[in-house]
Design an enzyme around this catalytic site. Structure first.
Site, short mmCIF file in Angstrom:
data_model
loop_
_atom_site.label_atom_id
_atom_site.label_comp_id
_atom_site.label_asym_id
_atom_site.label_seq_id
_atom_site.Cartn_x
_atom_site.Cartn_y
_atom_site.Cartn_z
N TYR A 1 -35.92 -0.89 26.35
CA TYR A 1 -35.26 -1.01 27.60
C TYR A 1 -35.35 0.67 28.04
O TYR A 1 -35.32 1.57 27.59
CB TYR A 1 -34.01 -1.61 27.46
CG TYR A 1 -32.83 -0.68 27.14
CD1 TYR A 1 -32.80 -0.44 25.75
CD2 TYR A 1 -31.98 -0.33 27.88
CE1 TYR A 1 -31.57 0.38 25.12
CE2 TYR A 1 -30.77 0.77 27.30
CZ TYR A 1 -30.62 0.88 26.17
OH TYR A 1 -29.79 1.64 25.52
N ARG B 1 -41.24 7.54 28.52
CA ARG B 1 -40.48 7.22 27.29
C ARG B 1 -40.60 5.67 27.11
O ARG B 1 -40.61 5.18 25.94
CB ARG B 1 -39.04 7.67 27.50
CG ARG B 1 -38.07 7.30 26.39
CD ARG B 1 -36.86 7.83 26.36
NE ARG B 1 -35.99 7.08 27.20
CZ ARG B 1 -34.77 7.64 27.76
NH1 ARG B 1 -34.20 8.55 26.96
NH2 ARG B 1 -34.05 6.83 28.68
N LYS C 1 -36.13 3.49 22.26
CA LYS C 1 -35.07 3.02 22.90
C LYS C 1 -35.10 1.22 22.79
O LYS C 1 -35.36 0.74 23.70
CB LYS C 1 -35.25 3.46 24.51
CG LYS C 1 -33.86 3.41 25.19
CD LYS C 1 -33.70 4.21 26.23
CE LYS C 1 -32.69 3.80 27.16
NZ LYS C 1 -31.39 4.08 26.95
N GLU D 1 -25.12 11.84 17.91
CA GLU D 1 -25.27 11.56 19.55
C GLU D 1 -24.01 10.52 19.80
O GLU D 1 -23.70 9.99 19.05
CB GLU D 1 -26.51 11.28 20.13
CG GLU D 1 -27.12 9.78 19.46
CD GLU D 1 -28.17 9.33 19.92
OE1 GLU D 1 -28.72 9.70 21.23
OE2 GLU D 1 -28.84 8.56 19.50
N LEU E 1 -31.82 9.42 20.69
CA LEU E 1 -32.51 9.10 21.62
C LEU E 1 -33.00 10.33 22.64
O LEU E 1 -31.91 11.36 22.91
CB LEU E 1 -32.04 7.97 22.53
CG LEU E 1 -32.80 7.58 23.47
CD1 LEU E 1 -34.04 6.74 23.28
CD2 LEU E 1 -31.99 7.28 24.87
N1 PDD Z 1 -28.08 5.25 27.43
N2 PDD Z 1 -28.45 8.40 23.49
C1 PDD Z 1 -28.45 7.05 23.42
C2 PDD Z 1 -28.00 6.20 22.22
C3 PDD Z 1 -28.28 6.10 24.75
O1 PDD Z 1 -28.41 4.76 24.62
C4 PDD Z 1 -28.61 7.04 25.96
C5 PDD Z 1 -28.86 6.40 27.41
C6 PDD Z 1 -28.86 8.25 25.87
C7 PDD Z 1 -28.91 9.31 27.02
O2 PDD Z 1 -30.34 8.94 27.44
P1 PDD Z 1 -30.73 9.59 28.86
O3 PDD Z 1 -30.18 10.46 29.55
O4 PDD Z 1 -32.04 9.07 29.16
O5 PDD Z 1 -29.93 8.25 29.77
C8 PDD Z 1 -28.67 9.10 24.60
C9 PDD Z 1 -28.30 4.52 28.58
C10 PDD Z 1 -27.81 4.82 29.88
C11 PDD Z 1 -27.71 2.95 28.43
O6 PDD Z 1 -27.94 2.42 27.40
O7 PDD Z 1 -27.02 2.51 29.38
#
Ligand code: PDD
Length: 286
Positions: free
Chosen positions: A33, A52, A147, A180, A205
Site C-alpha cells: 500500500y 516506493r 510497505k 521506528e 520503512l
Molecule cells: N505510514 N514507518 C512506518 C512503519 C510507516 O507505516 C510509515 C507511514 C512511515 C513513514 O513513511 P512516510 O513518510 O512515507 O509516510 C514510517 C503511513 C502514513 C500509514 O501507514 O498510514
C-alpha cells in the site's frame, strides 16, 4: 456526502465497493500500500511514493496493475470524487483473487483499491506541546522496508500507545535501539546539535517524509548522521521528533513519561516543521 472508492476497475460509492472473500490481501495480507498526502487537491510527492510502490511490488513479485500515468489518473479521480482538498489518498494492491493456497496462484490479476479521505490540520495543541511516545519491543519481520499491508505488530503497537495515552510507540530492536514508530520514522537531535535517524535498511520503512526532511537538513547545512540510536540516547537528546505523511514533522517531548530535553518542542524540530509545511504548500512534485 458519500465517499467513493476505486475497486476492480470501477468508481463506486464506498458502501457498494467490495472485494471478493478470496482476495489474497484479505486472506494472507499478500499486498502492498501507499498513503499519499493531498494538499489543495494536489498529490504531494506522488513520484517518490509511486517509486516506493514499485519497489515494494518488485520485492513481492506482484505485477503492477497499470502504469504510472493511468494510476495517477485513478488517484486524482478518487481525490476529486471525494472532494478532498486536504487529506490523503490510500492505495492498496493485492496479488489478486484466487482459491486459497499459500504459494502464488498461476493465473491471477493484481487488485487495485483506492480510497481518499479528508483530514484536518493536526490539533494545534499537539504541535505546540509535542507528543508522547512509549517504547515497545519490535516484533516485526525482517523486511520492514517493504510497505506491506501485513501490519499486525504495528496495529498492536499503536493500540498500546493509545491505551497509554501516547501518540505513537517507538519500536525497540534486540540491541536496544529504536527502529521506528508504528507508522512514522524516529529522529533525535544530539546535545551537540546533530540530527540522527536510522539508515534506510530492512529494519525500517524508508519514509518519503524522512527522505524529504533529509533533503531539507542538507539544504539548511545542518549536521546529520544516519545511524541507530538507543532509547537512553533519545532520552539524553536535546530534541526528538517523528516524521510521516500524515504527521509531517512532529516534536516528541516525552518518551515513556520522561521528558526529552526541555520537554517542549525545540528549535531544530520547529525549523524543520516550518520547512516541511512550505514544501507541502509548494505542492512540490519532488
Ligand atoms: N505510514 N514507518 C512506518 C512503519 C510507516 O507505516 C510509515 C507511514 C512511515 C513513514 O513513511 P512516510 O513518510 O512515507 O509516510 C514510517 C503511513 C502514513 C500509514 O501507514 O498510514
Amino acid at each position: 456526502m458519500s465517499r467513493y472508492a476505486y475497486v476492480a476497475g470501477r468508481y463506486l460509492p464506498q458502501a457498494e465497493a467490495a472485494v471478493p472473500i478470496e482476495d489474497r490481501g484479505y486472506q494472507f495480507a499478500d499486498g502492498v500500500y501507499e498513503v499519499i498526502a493531498v494538499e489543495d487537491g494536489r498529490l504531494i510527492d506522488a513520484g517518490p511514493h509511486l517509486k516506493r510502490l514499485d519497489r515494494s511490488l518488485n520485492e513481492l513479485r506482484i505485477p503492477r496493475p497499470m502504469g504510472d500515468r493511468a494510476l495517477g489518473i485513478v488517484l486524482r479521480r478518487v481525490v476529486a470524487l471525494n472532494r478532498v482538498r486536504r487529506g490523503m489518498v490510500y492505495l492498496q494492491i493485492s496479488r489478486g483473487v484466487a482459491p486459497r493456497d499459500h504459494a502464488f496462484p498461476r493465473e491471477v490479476q493484481p487488485q487495485l483499491v483506492v480510497t481518499a479521505k479528508r483530514l484536518t490540520l493536526q490539533p494545534p495543541h499537539l504541535v505546540e506541546a509535542g507528543v508522547r511516545v512509549v517504547t515497545i519491543p519490535d516484533l516485526r519481520w525482517a523486511r520492514c522496508d517493504i510497505k506491506s499491508i501485513a501490519l499486525l505488530p504495528n496495529v498492536m503497537g499503536k493500540q498500546a500507545a493509545r491505551e497509554a495515552g501516547a501518540y505513537e510507540a517507538w519500536q525497540i530492536d534486540r540491541d536496544g535501539n529504536v527502529t521506528e514508530g508504528t507508522s512514522s520514522n524516529a529522529w533525535i537531535v544530539t546535545a551537540g546539535g546533530s540530527l540522527v535517524t536510522r539508515p534506510a535498511g530492512n529494519e525500517i520503512l524508508n519514509g518519503i517524509t524522512r527522505t524529504v526532511v533529509l533533503e531539507l537538513v542538507r539544504e539548511l547545512g545542518l549536521a546529520f548522521e544516519q545511524r541507530a540510536f538507543s532509547t537512553a540516547e533519545a532520552l539524553a537528546a536535546r530534541e526528538a521528533f517523528l516524521t510521516s505523511t500524515t504527521s509531517h514533522v512532529l516534536a516528541v517531548t516525552r518518551i515513556d513519561d520522561m521528558p526529552v530535553g526541555d520537554g517542549v518542542p525545540g528549535a531544530f524540530t520547529k525549523a524543520l516543521r516550518q520547512r516541511y509545511l512550505a514544501h507541502l504548500a509548494a505542492g512540490s512534485g519532488r
